[in-house]
Design a protein around this motif. Structure first.
Motif, PDB file in Angstrom:
ATOM      1  N   CYS A 147       0.844  -1.196   0.000  1.00  0.00           N
ATOM      2  CA  CYS A 147       0.000   0.000   0.000  1.00  0.00           C
ATOM      3  C   CYS A 147       0.885   1.253   0.000  1.00  0.00           C
ATOM      4  N   ASP A 185       0.476   3.736   1.730  1.00  0.00           N
ATOM      5  CA  ASP A 185       0.459   4.318   3.082  1.00  0.00           C
ATOM      6  C   ASP A 185       1.883   4.627   3.566  1.00  0.00           C
ATOM      7  N   ALA A 217      -4.074   0.738  -1.261  1.00  0.00           N
ATOM      8  CA  ALA A 217      -4.710  -0.520  -0.860  1.00  0.00           C
ATOM      9  C   ALA A 217      -4.141  -1.753  -1.575  1.00  0.00           C
ATOM     10  N   HIS A 260      -2.099  -3.978   5.115  1.00  0.00           N
ATOM     11  CA  HIS A 260      -1.837  -3.567   6.501  1.00  0.00           C
ATOM     12  C   HIS A 260      -3.169  -3.287   7.187  1.00  0.00           C
ATOM     13  N   CYS A 318      -6.098  -0.066   7.001  1.00  0.00           N
ATOM     14  CA  CYS A 318      -5.831   0.517   5.685  1.00  0.00           C
ATOM     15  C   CYS A 318      -6.975   1.470   5.297  1.00  0.00           C
ATOM     16  N   GLY A 319      -6.619   2.707   4.992  1.00  0.00           N
ATOM     17  CA  GLY A 319      -7.634   3.711   4.658  1.00  0.00           C
ATOM     18  C   GLY A 319      -8.459   3.329   3.435  1.00  0.00           C
TER      19      GLY A 319
HETATM   20 ZN   LIG Z   1      -3.386   1.158   3.056  1.00  0.00          ZN
END
Ligand SMILES: [Zn+2]
Length: 229
Positions: free
Chosen positions: A42, A44, A67, A98, A101-102
């Motif tokens: 991801c 992130d 994602a 993870h 995850c947003g």
């Molecule tokens: Zn994520």
């Protein structure tokens, strides 16, 4: 005028430290790369592939997107995959999700952010495919809405990483490489931002025949983990 002085200073310090430990480090790397791993993770900022696995430059070829999605129509991801498999001949491919995850949370909580909602469509499909498994597994948390929702995001983060690893097995790049006898395995893993630990979700898949058993084993593992929450 704004600049990136902080980054440049950080870089000089980093390069100096590495040269002190290994004066030949950059000379050696400049001759080429032969990473053992391809990492699909991801975007992130809290999940940098090298650092969380204790790897140094040259160890891992990396593709990251929001994602950690492996789309069969994403030319970017497929190009990275092809280069890693056919040219670099990596031995292990890891799709790493993870927790929290947003991108996954956006789907679970039915949020909307605009353009990116299109990118996340495949996660919506994973949720719909697995809704019975998720509801059955989290049934015992139903009385506590906050815990239920948080567990639902986390279980979906694991399912997403697993499904994206299965998607990899379905790409023409991987199918062709396996047919040619190239030797590499595909793994899914999940990283915990709260504790910094990485866990394997599915066993390594080294052929099309191993895919079903690895998927089944991973689903059993996920179910077992969340049933005892
Ligand atoms: Zn994520």
């Amino acid at each position: 005028m704004s600049d990136i002085k902080e980054l440049l200073e950080g870089n000089r310090k980093w390069a100096k430290n590495i040269k002190e430990v290994d004066p030949e480090f950059f000379n050696t790397l400049s001759k080429g790369q032969a990473p053992e791993y391809l990492w699909i993770g991801c975007s992130d900022s809290r999940v940098p592939a090298n650092q969380i696995c204790g790897l140094i430059p040259g160890d891992v070829f990396v593709h990251r997107n929001v994602a950690n999605i492996v789309s069969l129509t994403d030319l970017n991801c497929l190009s990275v995959l092809q280069y890693a498999v056919e040219v670099l001949k990596v031995k292990k491919i890891i799709v790493c999700g993870h927790y929290s995850c947003g991108g996954v949370e956006t789907i679970v909580k039915c949020k909307q952010f605009g353009l990116i909602d299109n990118w996340l469509t495949s996660i919506q499909e994973i949720k719909e495919q697995n809704i019975e498994l998720i509801e059955e597994t989290l049934e015992h948390l139903k009385h506590d809405k906050a815990r239920y929702e948080s567990a639902m995001v986390d279980i979906m983060c694991e399912l997403n990483a697993l499904h994206q690893a299965i998607n990899l097995c379905k790409t023409t790049v991987v199918k062709t490489a396996w047919r040619k006898g190239l030797n590499f395995t595909i793994h899914s893993a999940i990283y915990g931002i709260k504790d910094g630990k990485l866990h394997q979700i599915s066993q390594g898949i080294g052929s099309r025949e191993e895919m079903k058993a690895a998927y089944k084993g991973a689903i059993e593992g996920i179910r077992a983990r969340y049933l005892i929450l």
